[in-house]
Design a protein around this motif. Structure first.
Motif, PDB file in Angstrom:
ATOM      1  N   THR A 171       1.165  -1.212  -0.341  1.00 17.87           N
ATOM      2  CA  THR A 171       0.178   0.027   0.103  1.00 17.87           C
ATOM      3  C   THR A 171       1.204   1.108   0.216  1.00 17.87           C
ATOM      4  N   VAL A 172       0.790   1.967  -0.835  1.00 16.20           N
ATOM      5  CA  VAL A 172       1.525   2.919  -1.173  1.00 16.20           C
ATOM      6  C   VAL A 172       0.306   4.281  -0.844  1.00 16.20           C
ATOM      7  N   LYS A 173       0.803   5.103  -0.098  1.00 15.38           N
ATOM      8  CA  LYS A 173      -0.141   6.770  -0.004  1.00 15.38           C
ATOM      9  C   LYS A 173       0.701   7.766  -0.293  1.00 15.38           C
ATOM     10  N   PHE A 174       0.022   9.081  -0.400  1.00  9.89           N
ATOM     11  CA  PHE A 174       1.149  10.207  -0.713  1.00  9.89           C
ATOM     12  C   PHE A 174      -0.501  11.317  -0.362  1.00  9.89           C
ATOM     13  N   TRP A 175      -0.075  12.659  -0.318  1.00  8.59           N
ATOM     14  CA  TRP A 175      -0.361  13.428  -0.385  1.00  8.59           C
ATOM     15  C   TRP A 175      -0.163  14.424  -1.551  1.00  8.59           C
ATOM     16  N   LEU A 176      -0.597  14.697  -2.417  1.00  6.98           N
ATOM     17  CA  LEU A 176      -0.472  15.182  -3.800  1.00  6.98           C
ATOM     18  C   LEU A 176      -0.756  16.740  -4.366  1.00  6.98           C
ATOM     19  N   ARG A 177      -0.285  17.659  -4.886  1.00 10.96           N
ATOM     20  CA  ARG A 177      -0.965  18.635  -5.367  1.00 10.96           C
ATOM     21  C   ARG A 177       0.342  19.332  -6.789  1.00 10.96           C
ATOM     22  N   SER A 178      -0.264  20.014  -7.871  1.00  7.32           N
ATOM     23  CA  SER A 178       0.702  20.307  -8.777  1.00  7.32           C
ATOM     24  C   SER A 178      -0.205  21.670  -9.575  1.00  7.32           C
ATOM     25  N   THR A 179       0.643  21.719 -10.120  1.00  7.35           N
ATOM     26  CA  THR A 179       0.391  23.867 -10.717  1.00  7.35           C
ATOM     27  C   THR A 179      -0.778  23.189 -11.954  1.00  7.35           C
ATOM     28  N   SER A 181      -2.735  20.213 -14.900  1.00  6.97           N
ATOM     29  CA  SER A 181      -2.766  18.119 -14.913  1.00  6.97           C
ATOM     30  C   SER A 181      -1.007  17.393 -15.017  1.00  6.97           C
ATOM     31  N   LEU A 182      -1.276  16.133 -14.190  1.00  2.00           N
ATOM     32  CA  LEU A 182      -0.250  14.996 -14.181  1.00  2.00           C
ATOM     33  C   LEU A 182      -0.750  14.220 -14.539  1.00  2.00           C
ATOM     34  N   THR A 201      -0.259   4.429 -11.719  1.00  2.00           N
ATOM     35  CA  THR A 201      -0.607   5.306 -12.246  1.00  2.00           C
ATOM     36  C   THR A 201      -1.720   6.596 -11.689  1.00  2.00           C
ATOM     37  N   VAL A 202      -0.411   7.172 -11.626  1.00  2.43           N
ATOM     38  CA  VAL A 202      -2.054   8.250 -10.753  1.00  2.43           C
ATOM     39  C   VAL A 202      -2.249   9.253 -11.248  1.00  2.43           C
ATOM     40  N   GLU A 203      -3.594  10.442 -11.953  1.00  5.66           N
ATOM     41  CA  GLU A 203      -3.865  11.261 -13.193  1.00  5.66           C
ATOM     42  C   GLU A 203      -4.410  11.705 -12.394  1.00  5.66           C
ATOM     43  N   VAL A 204      -3.939  12.835 -12.298  1.00  2.00           N
ATOM     44  CA  VAL A 204      -4.818  14.555 -12.226  1.00  2.00           C
ATOM     45  C   VAL A 204      -4.973  15.536 -13.056  1.00  2.00           C
ATOM     46  N   ASP A 205      -6.281  15.818 -12.950  1.00  3.84           N
ATOM     47  CA  ASP A 205      -6.767  16.791 -13.824  1.00  3.84           C
ATOM     48  C   ASP A 205      -6.668  18.640 -13.536  1.00  3.84           C
ATOM     49  N   SER A 206      -6.738  19.483 -14.157  1.00 11.34           N
ATOM     50  CA  SER A 206      -6.667  20.696 -14.450  1.00 11.34           C
ATOM     51  C   SER A 206      -7.889  21.016 -12.719  1.00 11.34           C
ATOM     52  N   ARG A 235       6.227  12.508 -16.923  1.00  3.84           N
ATOM     53  CA  ARG A 235       7.445  13.110 -18.308  1.00  3.84           C
ATOM     54  C   ARG A 235       6.508  14.513 -18.782  1.00  3.84           C
ATOM     55  N   ASN A 236       5.803  14.806 -17.605  1.00  4.16           N
ATOM     56  CA  ASN A 236       5.310  16.392 -18.032  1.00  4.16           C
ATOM     57  C   ASN A 236       5.779  17.585 -17.229  1.00  4.16           C
ATOM     58  N   ARG A 237       5.941  18.334 -17.792  1.00  3.49           N
ATOM     59  CA  ARG A 237       6.533  20.157 -17.496  1.00  3.49           C
ATOM     60  C   ARG A 237       5.390  20.427 -17.182  1.00  3.49           C
ATOM     61  N   SER A 238       6.074  20.104 -15.311  1.00  2.00           N
ATOM     62  CA  SER A 238       5.375  20.343 -14.559  1.00  2.00           C
ATOM     63  C   SER A 238       5.819  21.217 -13.393  1.00  2.00           C
ATOM     64  N   VAL A 239       5.196  21.692 -12.186  1.00  2.00           N
ATOM     65  CA  VAL A 239       5.918  21.233 -10.557  1.00  2.00           C
ATOM     66  C   VAL A 239       4.808  20.869  -9.765  1.00  2.00           C
TER      67      VAL A 239
END
Length: 681
Positions: A171-179, A181-182, A201-206, A235-239
């Motif tokens: 089980t892998v858990k973490f908290w995530l946010r981005s500038t 979509s990721l 894979t985790v998909e985060v929308d805009s 592989r997404n240019r992002s932060v």
């Protein structure tokens, strides 16, 4: 842990020194191979007479032999606690940013990814988060700075590698946010990163990317690597930002987060108690780094963690107060909580200012024992344990008797706890084995770390201890020094002799535990230890296997016995006899234990008297267990984990009058099965 010849540093008696010289001579003459010798007239003879009557001896406390756990040698963090990620909250480098995030490392080059920290975490107590800037583009981009196919990001090697096994689930858990979509790849990879062992894979929308979101994944491994790492790449240019990254196997001891194979080694000792969390870890070198129970309960994201400045490493406190209570319950042992009484190695809070510490301790007891409608009992219930824990023992500090304000502080704790919890058994740090304590206590703590010869000489340490007043808690004992190595057979042999002495004095000694319990082979802060492990393998030292000879002593009946031998033999021999119950069959059995600390085999004439007429010894249900080795300094290792382990053989000549041989330098337990005469009629 304070390395002294005894807890008060007393000078050993002359007889102990003489024994030391004798044993040195015996060591030099020790044979290179120890097959079980035959019963011959050339061996010295010992007659051991046991009174097997129902009224013989006394009942051994159900708590006599137990366990002491301290966060030392990465025993819990990266060991017994199954968390695979080291520095999961990024606070180990301090709360000022930018900070040191080791052992996290970048996946990719400096032109592809930039790592940093800031104080943007959603958790007040854990303000630091990891900032990951992806500077490259996907391969189909027109940019000259293209990301590799596997992506770039960050990885964590755990505690000297993560043990990832084919077919197992994590089980892998973490908290995530981005500038923006990721698409974030979460994977376990081989140590060099070349092979993917498990991946999701985790998909985060805009629309939601700007908000901290809790991510939870189940990764099933398709390949194995004992030294793997966890990688989070894109592989997404992002932060994007990460915080509180956790990875644990789904298969843990009783489902409560403990590394299964290590916890099973504890369970196999059938401990009567579990003392935790220290040790010096409780005190801290400075109070700012002492163990604070309330900071180790509740959701793991809200636990700030702390730097253990005695053993010099960071812990996220995933193994906290709740987990210690839970593990004791899972082991069928009574918890013994060692709490800080306002004293560290360098500081002592004056008694007139100790009130807040007293209230803190009362809150801790409420957490363990309080009803559901209490503040802290409600939190315990929220954590999954609505019923109170069976907390009956409290140790007021650790090795603090001689420090400023200890006695004054002790009395404040004692009076407040007894007023609210009169049944609580309170343990003083002051040694009362030779003179009466000057303050009330239910038990007093006794520690001893010394050489093998000295410890064996102390097998009669409690023979003359007063049978009135507080009981003895030998909470830390072990052979240390040159003859202990990293866990020598000689150390285990002397420790076993000391424990038989405790068993014989179990009317005044109520609890005893070896220390330290665990060591990660990559971070040895103390030698020796009972159980050695790394990311994927483990073994017991002779000090662990020695304890196996005492795992059925709790709640048994110690029988009255006498030893007849010449003076030289008595100097190297100690024996005990008890009657215990077989948990699986419900029938009783007799156990004769002996430690031969000498270099000559001994003829043993066993004489059992006053056996109840309804009992008879069953040879087919009898056995003899022996622990010995070819060299006194033999040790177990990852390469030879069973070099020094007990061997079991049938006792085919078992009877109320029998002859057998005690090998030189050996621990022996003769188990005589009993059956009722009436059952055969």
């Amino acid at each position: 842990m304070l390395e002294l010849g005894a807890s008060n540093g007393r000078v050993l008696q002359l007889s102990g020194l003489i024994l030391g010289v004798l044993c040195f001579v015996l060591v030099l003459s020790y044979a290179s191979n120890h097959m079980l010798p035959a019963y011959t007239q050339t061996n010295p003879t010992v007659t051991f007479t046991v009174d097997a009557s129902i009224s013989s001896g006394h009942r051994i406390p159900s708590t006599l032999f137990g366990l002491f756990f301290e966060e030392i040698n990465h025993a819990g963090t990266g060991g017994l606690w199954a968390e695979l990620v080291q520095n999961r909250g990024f606070e180990a480098g301090g709360l000022n940013t930018p900070s040191d995030i080791r052992p996290w490392v970048a996946v990719g080059t400096e032109t592809q990814v930039l790592l940093g920290t800031d104080r943007s975490s959603p958790f007040v107590k854990n303000p630091v988060a990891l900032r990951v800037a992806i500077l490259c583009d996907a391969e189909d981009s027109s940019s000259s700075n293209q990301c590799p196919h596997r992506g770039v990001g960050v990885s964590n090697p755990g505690f000297w590698g993560m043990d990832i096994r084919e077919g197992a689930t994590y089980t892998v858990k973490f908290w995530l946010r981005s500038t923006a979509s990721l698409s974030l790849s979460v994977s376990f990879t081989s140590a060099d990163g070349s092979q993917t062992l498990a991946q999701e894979t985790v998909e985060v929308d805009s629309k939601t990317c700007h908000t901290w979101l809790n991510q939870s994944l189940e990764l099933k491994a398709t390949a194995s690597d004992h030294y793997a790492r966890l990688s989070l790449t894109s592989r997404n240019r992002s932060v994007f930002w990460l915080d509180q990254v956790s990875a644990m196997p789904t298969d843990t001891f009783k489902g409560h987060g403990f590394r299964k194979e290590l916890a099973l080694m504890l369970a196999d000792l059938k401990p009567g108690f579990f003392r935790f969390p220290g040790g010096c870890f409780v005190e801290g070198d400075r109070l700012i780094n002492s163990f604070r129970w309330r900071e180790t309960v509740g959701p793991y994201e809200e636990r700030p963690g702390h730097y253990g400045d005695v053993w010099n490493y960071w812990t996220d406190d995933g193994f906290g107060f709740f987990e210690g209570l839970q593990l004791a319950e899972d082991l069928g042992a009574l918890p013994i909580w060692v709490f800080n009484n306002g004293i560290s190695h360098q500081e002592s809070v004056p008694t007139e200012l100790i009130g807040a510490y007293v209230l803190d301790t009362l809150d801790g007891i409420e957490f363990a024992r309080g009803p559901l409608n209490s503040t802290w009992g409600a939190l315990r219930s929220q954590m999954g344990h609505p019923d109170p824990f069976d907390l009956r023992y409290l140790a007021i500090g650790n090795e603090d008797c001689w420090k400023p304000y200890y006695r004054g502080n002790y009395m404040k704790f004692y009076e407040a706890i007894k007023a609210k919890y009169p049944d609580m058994q309170l343990i003083s740090n002051c040694d009362g084995s030779k003179s009466a304590l000057d303050h009330p206590a239910d038990l007093y703590d006794y520690h001893v770390y010394t050489s093998a010869n000295n410890l064996f000489a102390m097998r009669h340490q409690f023979d003359d201890t007063s049978r009135y007043g507080p009981k003895v808690f030998v909470s830390e004992y072990a052979v240390t020094g040159n003859d202990a190595g990293r866990g020598s057979f000689l150390a285990g042999l002397a420790e076993a002799g000391f424990l038989i002495g405790i068993e014989l004095n179990s009317d005044v000694v109520s609890l005893a535990s070896y220390a330290p319990l665990f060591v990660n082979n990559n971070d040895r802060r103390w030698n020796p230890d009972a159980i050695v492990f790394d990311s994927w393998q483990h073994y017991g030292t002779p000090g662990y296997w020695m304890q196996q000879f005492f795992k059925h002593s709790n709640n048994a009946s110690l029988l009255f016995s006498t030893v007849q031998a010449d003076a030289a033999t008595n100097n190297v021999l100690i024996m005990s006899a008890l009657r215990a119950k077989n948990d699986s069959t419900g029938s009783d059995y007799l156990v004769i234990k002996a430690v031969n600390y000498g270099g000559t085999a001994l003829n043993l004439q066993l004489v059992i008297t006053n056996m109840p007429s309804s009992d008879k010894i069953q040879a087919l249900d009898s056995s003899m267990t022996v622990l010995t080795s070819g060299n006194l300094m033999d040790e177990n290792s990852f390469f030879q984990p069973t070099k020094v382990v007990p061997t079991v053989s049938k006792a085919e000549t078992a009877g109320p009058n029998m002859r057998l041989t005690l090998p030189a330098f050996s621990i022996m337990a003769l188990q005589l099965g009993l059956s009722s005469m009436d059952a055969d009629m």
